[in-house]
Design an enzyme around this catalytic site. Structure first.
Site, PDB file in Angstrom:
ATOM      1  CB  ALA A 606     -15.548  13.886  -2.457  1.00 52.51           C
ATOM      2  CE  LYS A 677     -17.039  10.131   4.216  1.00 55.09           C
ATOM      3  NZ  LYS A 677     -16.041   9.595   3.253  1.00 55.09           N
ATOM      4  N   GLY A 790     -10.186  12.908  -2.379  1.00 58.87           N
ATOM      5  CA  GLY A 790      -9.247  13.760  -3.108  1.00 58.87           C
ATOM      6  C   GLY A 790      -9.594  15.222  -2.925  1.00 58.87           C
TER       7      GLY A 790
END
Length: 808
Positions: A606, A677, A790
């Site tokens: 993120a 990732k 988030g």
């Protein structure tokens, strides 16, 4: 003594002509007033001439409307007791004009002599009205003062005779003298002639120079010379001071504030020119003098010729041959073709000439005729013409004093995908002129003006694809931070396009990020990446940034086209960076070649600075040996929440409800997201790796990934008991579960691991991520840890990447 010239817009309406009266009557010294025809009248007279020559009797109605306009002007601005004589004179002029047009209509022929006589009526009549309006004004017929002689196909000023007549006519000087600009008379035939479009400025300059005026004031409808065309660049501002040479360059390349020949007569006498706004007399203005006031800016202004054709004469026989260019320019001059820019190859094999499109075909024809023998022998090539071009001039005497300015200019253009077709830089270095495709003109002007005049801030134009949780949060953050970024970082983030699945909105001037939802709801523009791509190419905006807040493979497929069109790409979408290794490399290489950015920091962790940290290590000469990481905020939340009271099935449901997982949690539970990732991190560390090279150790049976989502939710509770038993065992052994991605010895894997107390991964809380980097320099691993999931933190990471684009 001053000479004041008022253009067509300044005398075009009753309110504007009354402004002229106030301005002139406020002068305390003798004043000469030169006026143009009422706004638009010259064009109407030309139209009347053409219609009459075609025996189109509609000219009669238009002539009547023209007469009515002038009479209405008299009624509006002239006192009743002063109207009689003026009305009669104006009516007499229209009667003469009607007779001339009738003759043209009868013989169906419009000679240059007759055309000149017709268009002169605009200034002849307007000057009568203005002279009657201004108190104590004297009227003179400019045709009795300004004389011309014939040179080729053009009328040029006979300065010797004109000078004598000016001295005679203005001796002594009246308090106010009014005369029409533009019009003149042939010194030999005594027929009416004119000084060409913009000739009223020229008339005023000739008078000012002959009478040694203290100043020449050009009153128009703008606040002086602008840094660029305000119709294209809304942020353009007034140039306070220009030198004669700078003003000449700007005028020559499209700045229509004053007529280019105007400058020479007053320049030779060092008479200042003031360019002022009739509609804003107390506003900003431009003063033009021999030596302009110093400026901190590298350049004074940017002007452009919107329609350009480039005619190129080429051939190997031109090398070292004396007289080729003389033949080129003599041939064009004899045909009355004006060249406003020249670019010649250093090898002398070609000479390119910028002309108006209306002259281009004729120029090619006569040059091919001039070099017919050489072309036939193969020593030279047929003349080549390239159309649909525009010319830009960047002007400023500081160009000669500041090294690197021209380099910056072309670097800025190149980064924004604006190709240059031809360049001319004079030895005096007052201006640099170049040719671009006409479709790129607006973009070129914007990026140059932004770079050279808006140095207090840099503007980024953002196209956002995806208005979900991350996209929505990003817009909130842009709205909240816009003022701070402008003031403290010198950065303006201008959102010019937003696209969701079903609707989109686009606005070159910017979309208010506070109200994007309302704008989308009110828009009839379709959503989707295909239409957005069309809009991005159509709008062709400088400093463009495409921001992808989707997880769409279809959207990622457009990255090469975007980058190839010099649009930077900032993405939270992992598809491109984790797809085919060759495609990943091609995207990075293409971005480097185009001078734009391809940024994807939020693909891993993120908003955590993981990818940039690895890039910095590699760039400084370090080498990444190993990576151990927890990269799924979703899975870390699941295994941190798992307890005696909250079974596996409930933790997965909570992850979905809290927005940590995908709508179908199996995407996260499969480990595919983590595989992508670790693939990206390994690639950024310098390893060639595909996602298929990463070994996946699943912690759920394969059957859980088959069937529908409903089947998954139905069957998941059957695993609760097994996981609770294992959890208790780990708790007793002071261990915990972590879904770990590893890169070691050139190989990668992901899977559920038992982590002992004391290990860096053990204390990881909530949905946090952690990356442990082992390098040649950092044999004790470097730790990067924090929120890894988030919408808010992901949006913040995307926002940070957008700001990094500004550092190009």
């Amino acid at each position: 003594m001053k000479v004041l010239k008022f253009g067509g817009t300044s005398v075009g309406t009753p309110s504007s002509i009354l402004n002229v009266k106030k301005i002139v009557e406020a002068e305390t010294s003798p004043t000469i007033v030169v006026v143009s025809a009422l706004g638009g009248v010259t064009d109407q007279l030309i139209l009347l001439s053409r219609l009459a020559a075609e025996n189109d009797l509609s000219y009669l109605e238009k002539l009547s409307m023209l007469s009515k306009r002038h009479h209405e002007m008299i009624e509006e601005v002239i006192a009743p007791e002063r109207r009689g004589k003026l009305t009669a004179l104006v009516e007499q002029h229209f009667t003469e004009l009607s007779s001339i047009l009738k003759g043209v209509s009868l013989i169906r022929e419009l000679t240059p002599k007759t055309s000149d006589a017709i268009v002169a009526y605009g200034e002849r009549i307007s000057s009568l009205i203005v002279s009657e309006l201004i108190e104590n004004a004297t009227h003179l017929d400019a045709r009795n003062i300004i004389t011309t002689c014939r040179q080729g196909e053009k009328n040029i000023v006979d300065f010797e005779t004109t000078h004598q007549r000016i001295l005679s006519a203005f001796s002594p000087l009246a308090s106010v003298t009014v005369l029409g600009g533009f019009i003149s008379r042939d010194v030999e035939t005594h027929r009416t002639t004119n000084l060409g479009r913009g000739g009223s400025d020229y008339t005023a300059a000739i008078l000012a120079a002959a009478l040694d005026a203290e100043a020449l004031e050009i009153w128009t409808d703008v606040d002086g010379f602008m840094t660029a065309d305000p119709r294209v660049i809304p942020t353009a501002c007034t140039i306070e001071s220009l030198s004669y040479s700078e003003a000449t360059e700007l005028c020559n390349f499209g700045a229509k504030v004053i007529y280019p020949p105007t400058i020479y007569p007053v320049c030779s006498k060092n008479i200042p020119i003031f360019v002022r706004n009739t509609f804003n007399p107390e506003g900003a203005r431009t003063i033009i003098t021999q030596k302009a006031a110093k400026s901190e800016r590298l350049i004074r202004g940017i002007s452009s010729v919107n329609e350009t054709s480039v005619v190129t004469v080429s051939g190997m026989s031109m090398v070292g041959v004396i007289g080729v260019n003389r033949r080129i320019f003599s041939t064009l001059a004899a045909a009355g073709i004006s060249v406003f820019m020249v670019a010649q190859a250093a090898s002398e094999t070609s000479t390119s000439l910028c002309v108006t499109p209306s002259d281009a075909a004729r120029a090619c024809e006569i040059l091919d005729a001039e070099f017919a023998l050489e072309i036939e022998d193969g020593a030279m090539n047929p003349t080549h013409c390239r159309d649909e071009l525009a010319t830009i001039a960047v002007v400023g005497e500081n160009l000669r004093h500041q090294t690197g300015t021209v380099g910056k200019l072309f670097s800025v253009l190149g980064r924004n995908g604006v190709g240059v077709c031809a360049v001319a830089l004079g030895a005096l270095e007052t201006s640099v002129s170049f040719v671009v495709e006409r479709s790129q003109l607006r973009k070129a002007l914007n990026v140059l003006h932004d770079s050279f005049f808006l140095r207090d801030y840099e503007e980024l134009n953002v196209f956002l694809c995806g208005t979900g949780t991350v996209g929505g949060k990003l817009l909130e953050q842009i709205a909240a931070q816009s003022d701070m970024l402008r003031k403290q970082r010198g950065l303006k983030v201008n959102v010019v396009g937003i696209s969701g699945r079903s609707a989109a909105v686009y606005d070159r001037e910017g979309i208010d990020p506070h109200r994007y939802a309302e704008a989308l709801a009110a828009s009839d523009s379709p959503g989707g990446i295909a239409h957005m791509m069309e809009e991005i190419l159509r709008m062709n905006i400088f400093n463009s940034v495409f921001v992808d807040c989707t997880a769409s493979e279809e959207v990622a497929a457009y990255y090469p086209q975007l980058i190839d069109n010099n649009v930077s790409v900032v993405t939270a979408n992992k598809i491109a960076a984790s797809g085919s290794y060759d495609d990943y490399c091609r995207l990075k290489d293409l971005a480097r070649d185009r001078g734009v950015k391809f940024l994807y920091e939020t693909n891993v962790g993120a908003g955590l600075p993981i990818i940039n940290t690895i890039n910095d290590l590699i760039a400084s000469g370090d080498r990444v040996i190993g990576i151990e990481a927890v990269l799924s905020g979703t899975l870390n939340f699941v295994f941190n929440t798992l307890s005696e009271d909250i079974p596996l099935s409930e933790t997965v449901r909570l992850a979905k409800e809290n927005g940590f997982s995908e709508p179908d949690p199996r995407i996260d539970l499969s480990g595919m997201d983590v595989i992508r990732k670790i693939t990206i991190l390994a690639r950024e560390s310098g390893y060639r790796v595909e996602t298929s090279d990463i070994k996946a150790n699943l912690f759920l049976p394969q059957s859980m990934f088959e069937g529908s989502p409903d089947d998954f939710w139905k069957n998941l509770p059957s695993l609760d008991g097994q996981f609770e038993a294992e959890r208790k065992r780990l708790e007793a052994e002071k261990k915990c579960w972590r879904f770990v991605a590893e890169w070691k010895n050139g190989k990668g894997s992901v899977g559920l691991k038992e982590i002992p107390q004391g290990h860096p991964l053990y204390e990881l809380e909530g949905s946090n991520n952690i990356v442990c980097l082992t390098t040649e320099r950092y044999d004790t691993p470097m730790l990067i840890q924090g929120y890894g999931a988030g919408a808010a933190v992901t949006a913040a990471g995307v926002f940070a990447d957008i700001m990094r684009v500004s550092s190009i």
